[in-house]
Design a protein around this motif. Structure first.
Motif, PDB file in Angstrom:
ATOM      1  N   ARG A   8       0.843  -1.209   0.000  1.00  0.00           N
ATOM      2  CA  ARG A   8       0.000   0.000   0.000  1.00  0.00           C
ATOM      3  C   ARG A   8       0.873   1.252   0.000  1.00  0.00           C
ATOM      4  NH1 ARG A   8      -4.986   0.774   4.321  1.00  0.00           N
ATOM      5  NH2 ARG A   8      -4.990   3.053   4.447  1.00  0.00           N
ATOM      6  N   ALA A   9       1.951   1.229   0.776  1.00  0.00           N
ATOM      7  CA  ALA A   9       2.857   2.379   0.850  1.00  0.00           C
ATOM      8  C   ALA A   9       3.561   2.615  -0.482  1.00  0.00           C
ATOM      9  CB  ALA A   9       3.879   2.160   1.959  1.00  0.00           C
ATOM     10  N   LEU A  10       4.005   1.557  -1.129  1.00  0.00           N
ATOM     11  CA  LEU A  10       4.712   1.711  -2.406  1.00  0.00           C
ATOM     12  C   LEU A  10       3.779   2.243  -3.495  1.00  0.00           C
ATOM     13  CD1 LEU A  10       6.948  -1.485  -2.367  1.00  0.00           C
ATOM     14  CD2 LEU A  10       7.704   0.893  -2.163  1.00  0.00           C
TER      15      LEU A  10
ATOM     16  N   GLU B 295      -0.504  12.695   5.442  1.00  0.00           N
ATOM     17  CA  GLU B 295      -0.657  12.391   4.019  1.00  0.00           C
ATOM     18  C   GLU B 295      -0.864  13.666   3.203  1.00  0.00           C
ATOM     19  OE1 GLU B 295      -1.963   7.793   3.677  1.00  0.00           O
ATOM     20  OE2 GLU B 295      -3.625   9.246   3.707  1.00  0.00           O
ATOM     21  N   ALA B 296      -1.567  14.644   3.766  1.00  0.00           N
ATOM     22  CA  ALA B 296      -1.728  15.924   3.081  1.00  0.00           C
ATOM     23  C   ALA B 296      -0.386  16.637   2.919  1.00  0.00           C
ATOM     24  CB  ALA B 296      -2.708  16.815   3.849  1.00  0.00           C
ATOM     25  N   CYS B 297       0.528  16.366   3.835  1.00  0.00           N
ATOM     26  CA  CYS B 297       1.888  16.923   3.753  1.00  0.00           C
ATOM     27  C   CYS B 297       2.764  16.144   2.777  1.00  0.00           C
ATOM     28  CB  CYS B 297       2.543  16.926   5.129  1.00  0.00           C
ATOM     29  SG  CYS B 297       1.878  18.137   6.288  1.00  0.00           S
ATOM     30  N   GLY B 298       2.254  15.024   2.245  1.00  0.00           N
ATOM     31  CA  GLY B 298       3.005  14.228   1.288  1.00  0.00           C
ATOM     32  C   GLY B 298       3.701  13.021   1.862  1.00  0.00           C
ATOM     33  N   ALA B 299       3.476  12.716   3.141  1.00  0.00           N
ATOM     34  CA  ALA B 299       4.148  11.582   3.777  1.00  0.00           C
ATOM     35  C   ALA B 299       3.600  10.254   3.282  1.00  0.00           C
ATOM     36  CB  ALA B 299       4.012  11.666   5.294  1.00  0.00           C
ATOM     37  N   VAL B 300       4.411   9.213   3.437  1.00  0.00           N
ATOM     38  CA  VAL B 300       4.036   7.845   3.088  1.00  0.00           C
ATOM     39  C   VAL B 300       3.973   7.034   4.377  1.00  0.00           C
ATOM     40  CG1 VAL B 300       4.666   5.768   1.799  1.00  0.00           C
ATOM     41  CG2 VAL B 300       5.156   8.031   0.836  1.00  0.00           C
ATOM     42  N   LEU B 301       2.818   6.484   4.713  1.00  0.00           N
ATOM     43  CA  LEU B 301       2.648   5.669   5.910  1.00  0.00           C
ATOM     44  C   LEU B 301       2.841   4.212   5.521  1.00  0.00           C
ATOM     45  CD1 LEU B 301      -0.513   7.512   7.287  1.00  0.00           C
ATOM     46  CD2 LEU B 301       1.904   8.094   7.607  1.00  0.00           C
TER      47      LEU B 301
END
Length: 571
Positions: free
Chosen positions: A102-104, A165-171
């Motif tokens: 999911r992260a990729l 996620e709005a900041c562009g991070a990947v969880l």
């Protein structure tokens, strides 16, 4: 329908976790259990490429620049940290939920956006961020170490997950915690025990112990933990990391699961753990850029304040006055902790700052107040939560409970606080909350009075103190959060900084017995044997006032630079 035994639920959950690990990343050459220090193993195991080692060893500020400039793709960075996280998990058992596919997919979308538009999604574009298990992600479990909550995926993201996620991070992964969260260690019936990568016979702390161990092994560039009585700062200290406990309501908490829900006199707060102080600033500044007060009603409406970061209220940082608290009047720290404080003092003096002694004000009162408030409904809270599965409430972090359901202690044994059998009446709880209010007023007056002795015309700029009376301790013995919980009671912003030092059996020999301050002080003195603590990192805590996160980060940068410069000079 027959009731499923809780141990069957555990077995199924562990099977699901094992299936979520990419098979090509399972290592056949893991070090033996007798190998204590595994901090360097990820780079030697053969799984990571040279570029992946470079990526995971790079500080967050640089990673973000390379992502924004398209030098590194998010897929590359996410893959590198995911692989290192899986290595870390095999070494110290630090993960709960693993969702790398999911992260990729998310990382690929971010790369496509950058290539198509030439713009980043936000200030954390493409950066993997790990989360303590209690932070909800839609479609993924948040068991928080409770068997009862297994296989019940969250319906929605927590507010912080949306903001990141709005900041562009990947969880990409979630990390291990103790059942109930109310421990300075990390063990639960579902996922088992997390160990310290510097010395696996020691605890990584808790309750954000999974985050601490993962980030120490550089399986994550930034992780989110929570802190009710030290649960960000203790793992940060025990694993040689930076960790921020901000004031109530600075970082959004809405949508997370928790223990002691409804206890809002001393609220838990979310905060970052990481390998660099620049990442602490990047995290907080990024989260605040999304105006979290519009999404969580308990968040304070306070954007990032650049003037406060430039220390406008602290002489612009030209000559600060730090006060060192050598002990809290309750428990004298072990020799390595004292050595860390002394090194910090010398570093700050060499950098041209003033350093005075801090006189603690009735810290035992803060400890007692916190225990009373936390304990008011804790016993019933734990019982209600565990009842549906029938799982035992964990009563000890001792190694003998690594077999689920086995507890050598009587059922009335508790964590550091002892909930009364019948809880407290509303009136009794109000009195404890009144004591907390009065204590905060007394401490404010105590701090303000230091204007007479600082020589700067201001009260003390920040307090430097131990993070605990010990470095990382053997499993089952990390029971005294007095050096952290006081700042939760006072709601002071507090930042953990690693000193770059570690326990040295030659330098950190036991001191002659002193006049013991309390019974716990005597116990703490007697447990210290340098060989039992070897390799453990030494950290300190920099504490400012309520809602002074920007200033505390800036003063932390000054302390951090002084310590690093002092280490270079000594070497």
């Amino acid at each position: 329908m027959a009731t499923i035994h809780w141990q069957e639920i555990v077995a199924q959950k562990r099977k699901e976790q094992a299936a979520s690990i990419p098979k090509d990343w399972i290592l056949p050459n893991l070090p033996s259990k007798d190998t204590l220090n595994v901090i360097d193993f990820p780079e030697k195991c053969g799984l990571l490429t040279a570029k992946e080692i470079e990526i995971t060893n790079t500080e967050v500020d640089v990673i973000l620049k390379k992502l924004a400039n398209g030098i590194w793709s998010s897929v590359e960075v996410t893959t590198a940290f995911s692989k290192r996280a899986i290595i870390a998990h095999q070494l110290v058992n630090c993960l709960t939920e693993i969702f790398i596919d999911r992260a990729l997919a998310r990382a690929a979308e971010l790369d496509k956006h950058l290539k198509t538009t030439g713009k980043v999604v936000g200030p954390l574009h493409g950066l993997p961020i790990s989360l303590k298990d209690q932070v909800n992600i839609k479609g993924i479990d948040s068991t928080m170490g409770y068997v009862t909550w297994a296989s019940k995926p969250a319906a929605e993201n927590a507010v912080l997950a949306n903001i990141l996620e709005a900041c562009g991070a990947v969880l990409y992964v979630k990390t291990n915690v103790p059942q109930t969260l109310m421990w300075g260690e990390t063990f639960n019936h579902i996922f088992g025990r997390t160990t310290n990568p510097y010395n696996r016979s020691l605890t990584p702390g808790g309750s954000s112990g999974g985050e601490g161990a993962l980030i120490a092994l550089k399986g994550s560039p930034i992780g989110v933990g929570s802190d009710l009585g030290g649960s960000v700062r203790i793992p940060a200290a025990f694993n040689g990391l930076y960790g921020l406990r901000g004031s109530y309501g600075r970082v959004p908490y809405a949508g997370c699961v928790n223990s002691l829900e409804g206890q809002d006199s001393i609220p838990s707060v979310l905060g970052p753990l990481t390998n660099s102080i620049g990442a602490i600033k990047a995290f907080l500044k990024s989260v605040l850029s999304q105006k979290p007060w519009l999404h969580d009603p308990l968040v304070v409406r306070k954007p990032w304040n650049e003037d406060e970061y430039k220390l406008a209220d602290h002489g612009n940082g030209t000559q600060l006055c730090f006060a060192i608290m050598w002990d809290d009047g309750h428990t004298v720290p072990h020799p390595p902790v004292r050595r860390g404080l002394e090194a910090t003092k010398q570093a700050l003096l060499a950098a041209g700052h003033r350093v005075i002694d801090w006189t603690p004000l009735a810290h035992a009162e803060a400890f007692q107040v916190a225990g009373t408030i936390f304990g008011a409904g804790a016993r019933e809270d734990f019982r209600v939560t565990t009842a549906p599965s029938g799982e035992p409430i964990i009563t000890t972090m001792d190694l003998s409970v690594d077999t689920p359901g086995v507890s050598p202690l009587p059922p009335d044994a508790e964590p550091f606080f002892s909930p009364p059998p019948d809880g407290l009446s509303a009136y009794e709880l109000w009195q404890a909350q009144r004591r907390k209010r009065d204590y905060r007023q007394a401490y404010l007056d105590h701090w303000n009075a230091t204007v007479e002795v600082t020589g700067t015309g201001r009260p003390v700029d920040a307090i430097i103190s131990p993070c605990a009376a010990f470095t990382a301790r053997p499993h089952g013995s990390s029971k005294n959060p007095g050096y952290t919980v006081v700042w939760n009671v006072l709601d002071y912003a507090s930042l953990v900084i690693p000193t770059g030092l570690s326990v040295d059996p030659v330098l950190d020999v036991p001191k002659p017995a002193h006049d013991f301050l309390t019974g716990p002080d005597k116990v703490n003195y007697e447990i210290y044997a340098p060989a039992d603590f070897k390799y453990a990192p030494i950290a300190i805590q920099v504490t400012g006032r309520t809602l002074e996160e920007e200033a505390v980060i800036a003063m932390g940068e000054i302390v951090d630079a002084a310590l690093k410069n002092n280490l270079k000079t000594c070497n």
